[in-house]
Design a protein around this motif. Structure first.
Motif, mmCIF file in Angstrom:
data_model
loop_
_atom_site.group_PDB
_atom_site.id
_atom_site.type_symbol
_atom_site.label_atom_id
_atom_site.label_comp_id
_atom_site.label_asym_id
_atom_site.label_seq_id
_atom_site.Cartn_x
_atom_site.Cartn_y
_atom_site.Cartn_z
ATOM 1 N N UNK A 61 0.879 -1.173 0.000
ATOM 2 C CA UNK A 61 0.000 0.000 0.000
ATOM 3 C C UNK A 61 0.915 1.221 0.000
ATOM 4 N N UNK A 62 1.057 1.843 -1.144
ATOM 5 C CA UNK A 62 1.989 2.967 -1.258
ATOM 6 C C UNK A 62 3.414 2.467 -1.140
ATOM 7 N N UNK A 63 4.137 2.995 -0.181
ATOM 8 C CA UNK A 63 5.533 2.610 0.020
ATOM 9 C C UNK A 63 5.719 1.613 1.162
ATOM 10 N N UNK A 81 0.605 -5.933 -5.569
ATOM 11 C CA UNK A 81 1.828 -6.621 -5.164
ATOM 12 C C UNK A 81 1.697 -7.144 -3.736
ATOM 13 N N UNK A 82 2.030 -8.430 -3.567
ATOM 14 C CA UNK A 82 1.994 -9.085 -2.265
ATOM 15 C C UNK A 82 3.351 -9.699 -1.968
ATOM 16 N N UNK A 83 3.652 -9.825 -0.676
ATOM 17 C CA UNK A 83 4.796 -10.629 -0.262
ATOM 18 C C UNK A 83 4.287 -11.623 0.778
#
Length: 91
Positions: A61-63, A81-83
């Motif tokens: 979420x953003x940075x 994007x997920x980690x």
């Protein structure tokens, strides 16, 4: 419009739209726009990502990244994007 064309258009509307996100920098194709953290990890694992269902999932979420719990339902969209990281073993 002909009946055949209307029927074909309705069938296309009924099919789930496919879109890609990334999990640990690997492309994962999804078809639902609201999913739980567990469902996202399961989809990633099924598609060959190096992810296990007990990993901690976070969404960018953003940075920064925010943790998504297994039971948390979130809105998912193309390019997200997920980690997912393995839990720490402090034994």
């Amino acid at each position: 419009m002909s009946t055949t064309t209307e029927h074909t258009n309705r069938e296309a509307d009924d099919r789930p739209a496919k879109f890609q996100v990334t999990v640990n920098r690997q492309a994962v194709t999804l078809t639902e726009h609201r999913m739980t953290g567990l469902e996202i990890k399961q989809a990633a694992k099924t598609q060959g990502a190096a992810v296990e269902v007990d990993f901690q999932l976070s969404v960018k979420r953003g940075q920064r990244y925010e943790v998504v719990g297994d039971d948390d339902t979130i809105a998912v969209h193309k390019g997200q994007e997920f980690i997912a990281v393995a839990p720490d073993d402090n034994s």
